[in-house]
Design a protein around this motif. Sequence first.
Motif, mmCIF file in Angstrom:
data_model
loop_
_atom_site.group_PDB
_atom_site.id
_atom_site.type_symbol
_atom_site.label_atom_id
_atom_site.label_comp_id
_atom_site.label_asym_id
_atom_site.label_seq_id
_atom_site.Cartn_x
_atom_site.Cartn_y
_atom_site.Cartn_z
ATOM 1 N N ILE A 1 -5.981 6.932 14.980
ATOM 2 C CA ILE A 1 -7.286 7.611 14.920
ATOM 3 C C ILE A 1 -7.860 7.490 13.514
ATOM 4 C CG2 ILE A 1 -8.453 9.846 15.092
ATOM 5 C CD1 ILE A 1 -6.300 10.585 17.213
ATOM 6 N N GLY B 1 -10.701 5.016 14.171
ATOM 7 C CA GLY B 1 -11.760 5.929 14.597
ATOM 8 C C GLY B 1 -12.937 5.922 13.641
ATOM 9 N N GLN C 1 -15.314 10.449 15.032
ATOM 10 C CA GLN C 1 -14.084 10.562 15.848
ATOM 11 C C GLN C 1 -12.950 11.147 15.019
ATOM 12 O OE1 GLN C 1 -14.058 6.401 17.077
ATOM 13 N NE2 GLN C 1 -14.600 6.977 19.184
ATOM 14 N N LEU D 1 -12.076 4.227 20.475
ATOM 15 C CA LEU D 1 -12.055 4.252 19.007
ATOM 16 C C LEU D 1 -12.926 3.111 18.505
ATOM 17 C CD1 LEU D 1 -8.307 5.157 18.433
ATOM 18 C CD2 LEU D 1 -10.313 6.639 18.164
#
Length: 658
Positions: free
Chosen positions: A113, A117, A121, A255
Amino acid sequence: MASPSSDLDRERRKCTFNVAELTDIINGGREKTERRQYLESLVLNEPIFNYDDYYFLSREEKYSDAVKKTVRLVQVLKQHNIEDPEDYQTLLKYVLNLNLPIALHNSMFRPTIRDQGTDEQRKKWLPLANDYKIIGTYAQTELGHGTFIRGLETTSTYDPKREEFVLNTPTLTATKWWPGCLGKTSTHAVVMAQLYIKNQCYGIHSFIIQLRSLKDHSPMPGVTVGDIGNKVGLETNDNGFLAMDNVRIPRENMLMRHAQVYPDGTYRKPANSKLVYGTMVLLRATVVSESATNLSKAATIAIRYSCVRRQTEAKPGELEPQIIDYVTQQHKLVPQLATAYAFAWIARYMMSTYHALHADIESGHLGALQELHGISSGLKAFTAEMSVSGIEVCRRACGGHGFSAASGLVSMYKDRLPSCTYEGENTVLYLQTARFLLKCFRQPSITPSSMSYIQVKPLPGARWGVKSPEDLMKPILLVEAFEHRAQRTIKSAAQFLESQISQGLDTSEAMNRSGIEFVRCAKAHCYYFVTRNFFQSTALLKCSKEIKESLLTLGVVFALNGIADNSGEFLEDCFITGTQMEFVRERILYCYKQLRPNLVGLVDAFAFADQSLNSALGAYDGDVYNRLYNWAKRAPLNKTDVHSSYHKYLKPILKSKI
Ligand SMILES: CCCCC/C=C/C(=O)SCCNC(=O)CCNC(=O)[C@H](O)C(C)(C)COP(=O)(O)OP(=O)(O)OC[C@H]1O[C@@H](n2cnc3c(N)ncnc32)[C@H](O)[C@@H]1OP(=O)(O)O
Ligand SMILES: Cc1cc2nc3c(=O)[nH]c(=O)nc-3n(C[C@H](O)[C@H](O)[C@H](O)COP(=O)(O)OP(=O)(O)OC[C@H]3O[C@@H](n4cnc5c(N)ncnc54)[C@H](O)[C@@H]3O)c2cc1C
């Protein structure tokens, strides 16, 4: 019989250097040692982290116990505001000797992430993940595919009407299979799937899906998830399976730092399709460090045990000798100790290189992608392979007690075995490194400085400059041997590939037929890289003469055993002569003699707490026999003098007329 602990006391009195000073060097400085001691104090004094009877637990009990420990660990981290990933790694390395059910959450879910991301996000998911309000895993491998990522079958199809992705595992072989902590623990997963928009496939991308309800942990609609069953090791980890049947997620769950899908379905491709592989590169770099840590633990256990174990009457009437004084025992264990230190140094190089090149990549300099991939792939395979083999050598060197679970070496070996497979199967990664080496061999312009040696063509008829055994203590000559071997095998692999192509094979078949040569040159490169790094890093250390001498001698042991164990590769082109090989063997014995007084000091310097080793053979006090006996008495089978199976099964036949 001498008392075991007095044997270790005597060994510690022999040590010629300050062990605490070497501990600081291993930890990266005095401050790091103090930080480590602080972190250890937070956990080691908690009864919940006691592992005394761990080896008696069933698989399910081990998993449940690990979840219990995990929850307490998270509480401790929160109580003391410990958020630095390095602190978590320190706890994993030195305190918790279990693979926790949040292993993938911290090693892959959060980093994916963070790296894949967008800022939005990150803002949405990282606070939840950092605070353990959700627990995630990284679900890429499927029943039918692990190595060949581009062949993964799970699909994520964009529905512009509802601005959602629909995830499916369309076949049995598409079922996600192996991801750690997937079976019972994780509430979410990063799922790697083939992105489809208007029936066109755009390849592998990463998607966040919720696996389980945050209310009652039951699987979400369309999600079938479970544990894949017993494995060789990592019993505390619920490696799992995941099937998805039209699982819908919002568009925002893809993502999108590197590739984007806009609400109308427009796709913007990434600057490089391999950016989505980034988390695996981080884990490969981490495996190098884990390999160093576990081999260090195994060497600690086996060397301490070998100093308290006395066996066979060497001279009538005398004490049985410590088995560490058998040269054959030294030849088993000292190379493992040397390798453990060599890997500790290369692990530091790998992580610093990872962070530097990752920063370059983040700033858009994508050329570093291939270099990082090339370096990390080989070192992961090389260190994992040698660490696992080394742990088994240490276990076997402990004789019968090495076969007891109480040795701590059996579970360590079983838990480390998959490091040769996960994060990229070793052969596959060696081939990737070789691919990069050959690229550098053919294109000097893309060759990173760390690999500039590849451009130096070995002089035909080059000979090793060693004139006497004493010369073998000179790092420059040892590094020269490994450099020559790497240059020669890379050149020979390139020539072999050319020869296959000139025979009319197409590129992929020629590459396949060259695979053995590729693996050979990748291993030679890694050996050179680790040897060179060992001597360069040790030379830069500011430490006592005694420590420097011991470390340099360990480096010589690592290098000379590398030559002796692969002598054919050095004799093949007559770079090394038979006489020089005799010098090598003589010098290995010389080094063992030099290191003998410091062997216990060199393992004590790793400073593993007894709890972390969880070994009756390797405890600091050397009280082996009491620990073994008291542990055995606690075995479940010994709860009663007469086991229930007697009454159920044995008694009738024992009473029957003979
Ligand atoms: C506590 C225990 C924790 C354990 C947790 C375990 C987790 C896991 O196991 S996660 C799953 C791990 N799985 C893998 O590692 C799969 C291994 N397979 C691969 O990485 C890839 O399939 C591949 C590298 C073997 C092939 O990739 P592919 O896309 O098919 O690439 P090509 O062969 O077409 O071309 C190679 C080309 O791509 C470059 N490249 C490949 N990977 C990367 C990368 N990660 N970073 C940068 N560049 C990469 C490679 O350099 C080649 O470039 P060229 O030579 O210029 O073509
Ligand atoms: C304990 C454990 C934990 C794991 N955790 C995770 C996880 O959290 N998430 C996740 O997604 N995955 C995970 N995995 C899966 C792991 O990443 C895969 O097992 C690994 O990538 C190897 O793929 P494979 O199993 O398909 O083996 P295969 O690729 O089928 O390999 C089998 C054999 O084929 C050979 N081979 C395959 N391809 C080639 C090639 N191109 N050239 C030459 N030889 C080849 C290999 O060298 C090997 O000898 C885990 C696995 C284990 C064992």
